[in-house]
Scaffold this motif. Structure first.
Motif, short mmCIF file in Angstrom:
data_model
loop_
_atom_site.label_atom_id
_atom_site.label_comp_id
_atom_site.label_asym_id
_atom_site.label_seq_id
_atom_site.Cartn_x
_atom_site.Cartn_y
_atom_site.Cartn_z
N TRP A 1 46.21 -60.96 -11.00
CA TRP A 1 46.95 -62.15 -10.54
C TRP A 1 48.26 -61.75 -9.86
CZ3 TRP A 1 46.28 -65.35 -15.69
CH2 TRP A 1 45.01 -65.91 -15.70
N ILE B 1 47.46 -60.52 -6.42
CA ILE B 1 47.12 -61.64 -5.53
C ILE B 1 48.38 -62.29 -4.98
CG2 ILE B 1 46.16 -63.98 -5.47
CD1 ILE B 1 43.99 -63.01 -7.40
N ASP C 1 50.12 -59.80 -2.57
CA ASP C 1 49.38 -59.71 -1.31
C ASP C 1 49.58 -60.95 -0.46
OD1 ASP C 1 48.45 -57.23 -1.96
OD2 ASP C 1 46.44 -57.88 -2.54
N HIS D 1 45.51 -69.24 -8.72
CA HIS D 1 45.40 -67.97 -7.99
C HIS D 1 44.21 -67.98 -7.03
CE1 HIS D 1 48.31 -66.50 -10.97
NE2 HIS D 1 48.60 -65.59 -10.07
N TRP D 2 43.13 -68.61 -7.44
CA TRP D 2 41.99 -68.77 -6.51
C TRP D 2 42.41 -69.62 -5.31
CZ3 TRP D 2 39.52 -73.18 -4.75
CH2 TRP D 2 38.37 -72.97 -4.00
N GLN E 1 44.57 -67.57 -2.95
CA GLN E 1 43.82 -66.64 -2.09
C GLN E 1 43.25 -67.35 -0.87
OE1 GLN E 1 41.08 -64.73 -5.00
NE2 GLN E 1 41.78 -62.82 -4.08
#
Length: 269
Positions: A15, A18, A21, A218-219, A222
């Motif tokens: 996490w 993520i 990034d 977090h999904w 992304q």
């Protein structure tokens, strides 16, 4: 308090990666788009300036009537390009500071309204908040302490202000619904937590609720950051092509007039 398992630690590290990034990719995309635009503006301004200098005192003919090639509008366009460059520089700097959490609440709120980019910045903060609360709940902290810990980790100032107010309301004994009024982020992981948290939940159910919120946020981060990066690259490319193309079209207009003046082809019209 049970020690985190290897899988729990791996998930927490994933996490964190993520979020890092997403932050770096958004920063890189805005920087590249900014460079594209500034380069196009610089080339366009140079072309306009060079042709305006060449066009000074140049004339062309319409029939037997001599007319001077106008360059005032070209110099005005150069100033427009300079203004766009200054505005783009300010916007780029503000976005970079927003990604680092270095803006006051009012300016950060304005940045969060930028289509695409603003939502991605909000989602980074939401993901960090949900993971922080999840970690605190696992460690059996009270919600007041959990919210204060999340506030210390949050970079997005509108969310940090809301977290501080919510922590104060929870400490004063207000209900869950009243304590979490008017969140600055409306995404579904936080909305679900606010709705589900009103029920009487066991410790295991509370942990599961915050784990699901952290995972979903977090999904969402992304997918949203990837879409925003593509959008930023497209906007930067289209903007740079438009500004460069406009300068080429403008200079071509004056060059054609000067050629007509030199060859006297305008006599035939």
């Amino acid at each position: 308090m049970a020690s985190p398992t290897i899988s729990d630690q791996a998930e927490a590290d994933m996490w964190s990666v993520i979020r890092d990034d997403a932050r770096s990719s958004l920063s890189r995309a805005t920087t590249v788009s900014f460079i594209y635009l500034i380069a196009a503006l610089a080339v366009g301004a140079f072309l306009l300036s060079a042709v305006a200098e060449l066009s000074e005192d140049a004339v062309y003919y319409v029939g037997w009537e001599e007319k001077e090639v106008l360059i005032t509008w070209m110099r005005s366009l150069i100033w427009v390009y300079a203004g766009i460059a200054v505005a783009a520089s300010v916007i780029w700097l503000v976005v970079q500071l927003s990604l680092r959490g270095s803006l006051p609440v009012v300016i950060a709120t304005i940045v969060s309204k930028i289509p695409g980019l603003g939502r991605a910045i909000q989602t980074i903060a939401l993901a960090n908040f949900c993971q922080s609360i999840y970690r605190s709940v696992v460690n059996s902290k009270t919600y007041g302490d959990a919210f204060r810990a999340a506030s210390d980790e949050t970079r997005f100032t509108p969310l940090r202000l809301w977290i501080d107010r919510s922590a104060a309301r929870l400490d004063s004994g207000q209900s869950w619904e009243n304590a979490l009024l008017r969140p600055p982020i409306k995404d579904h992981p936080l909305a679900a937590v606010i709705a589900i948290g009103q029920s009487q939940l066991s410790r295991e159910e509370t942990i599961h609720m915050w784990h699901r919120a952290a995972s979903d946020s977090h999904w969402l981060l992304q997918t949203r950051s990837q879409r925003t990066v593509r959008h930023l690259f497209r906007v930067g490319l289209i903007g740079s092509l438009f500004t460069a193309g406009l300068a080429i079209l403008a200079t071509n207009t004056n060059i054609v007039l000067m050629i007509e003046g030199l060859t006297f082809t305008g006599w035939w019209f």
